[in-house]
Design a protein around this motif. Structure first.
Motif, short mmCIF file in Angstrom:
data_model
loop_
_atom_site.label_atom_id
_atom_site.label_comp_id
_atom_site.label_asym_id
_atom_site.label_seq_id
_atom_site.Cartn_x
_atom_site.Cartn_y
_atom_site.Cartn_z
N GLU A 235 -16.35 -53.19 -8.74
CA GLU A 235 -14.96 -52.92 -9.09
C GLU A 235 -14.47 -51.55 -8.62
OE1 GLU A 235 -17.43 -52.22 -12.84
OE2 GLU A 235 -17.27 -53.82 -11.39
N THR A 236 -15.40 -50.70 -8.17
CA THR A 236 -15.02 -49.39 -7.65
C THR A 236 -14.06 -49.52 -6.48
OG1 THR A 236 -17.10 -48.42 -8.39
CG2 THR A 236 -15.90 -47.22 -6.69
N VAL A 237 -14.22 -50.56 -5.68
CA VAL A 237 -13.35 -50.76 -4.52
C VAL A 237 -11.89 -50.85 -4.98
CG1 VAL A 237 -12.74 -52.35 -2.65
CG2 VAL A 237 -15.16 -51.82 -3.11
N GLY B 168 -21.27 -45.34 1.42
CA GLY B 168 -20.73 -45.72 2.72
C GLY B 168 -20.04 -47.07 2.70
N GLU B 169 -20.56 -48.00 1.90
CA GLU B 169 -19.94 -49.32 1.77
C GLU B 169 -18.59 -49.21 1.06
OE1 GLU B 169 -19.45 -53.52 1.99
OE2 GLU B 169 -20.58 -52.06 3.15
N VAL B 170 -18.52 -48.39 0.01
CA VAL B 170 -17.25 -48.19 -0.68
C VAL B 170 -16.25 -47.56 0.29
CG1 VAL B 170 -16.06 -47.01 -2.58
CG2 VAL B 170 -18.33 -48.00 -2.95
N LEU C 192 -6.54 -48.26 -5.97
CA LEU C 192 -5.50 -47.86 -6.92
C LEU C 192 -5.28 -46.35 -6.86
CD1 LEU C 192 -3.55 -48.61 -9.21
CD2 LEU C 192 -5.47 -48.29 -10.80
N PHE C 193 -6.36 -45.57 -6.79
CA PHE C 193 -6.23 -44.12 -6.64
C PHE C 193 -5.40 -43.79 -5.41
CE2 PHE C 193 -10.65 -43.11 -8.68
CZ PHE C 193 -10.15 -43.45 -9.92
N VAL D 137 -6.51 -47.34 -17.01
CA VAL D 137 -7.01 -48.24 -15.98
C VAL D 137 -8.29 -48.91 -16.47
CG1 VAL D 137 -7.96 -48.34 -13.63
CG2 VAL D 137 -5.99 -46.88 -14.12
N ASN D 138 -9.17 -48.14 -17.07
CA ASN D 138 -10.48 -48.65 -17.48
C ASN D 138 -10.43 -49.49 -18.75
OD1 ASN D 138 -11.68 -47.39 -15.31
ND2 ASN D 138 -12.17 -45.55 -16.45
#
Length: 119
Positions: free
Chosen positions: A42-44, A5-7, A49-50, A70-71
């Motif tokens: 870093e998922t944010v 939910g935060e992401v 980017l996606f 990317v990774n």
């Protein structure tokens, strides 16, 4: 670590979309013992980017193929080719859009002149 939910809140992407990204192999969250998803900070940026890639017309398959770039930042020869191909496709779209913008500006200028002449 962030909850799903935060992401979603920080990226403006729905929880459903984040689950879809996971199904497509684009995201791999950690799981708590109770099964809750946990994402690194870093998922944010990766999700944002996606979103830009999707908005530019890239498919989930193309994004998944480019994900190692990317990774890790060390694309293979096929990935470099795909990057160039997508870049060229986007550049062509930008040129087309710039031409359309110019034509619209001309129409607006002509319409304003006609309106001024009629007043």
């Amino acid at each position: 670590m962030l909850k799903i939910g935060e992401v979603a809140r920080r990226t403006g992407v729905s929880v459903r979309a984040l689950r879809y990204y996971e199904e497509q192999g684009l995201l791999t969250p950690d799981r708590t013992p109770s099964g809750q998803r946990r994402y690194p900070e870093e998922t944010v940026e990766v999700v944002l980017l996606f979103q830009r890639f999707y908005a530019a017309g890239l498919s989930s398959r193309a994004i998944a193929a480019l994900l190692p770039c990317v990774n890790k930042g060390h694309p293979s020869t096929p990935q470099r080719h795909m990057l160039r191909t997508e870049r060229d496709r986007l550049a062509a779209r930008v040129e087309e859009m710039a031409d359309t913008l110019h034509r619209l500006d001309q129409l607006i200028t002509d319409a304003d002149r006609r309106a001024g002449a009629a007043a």
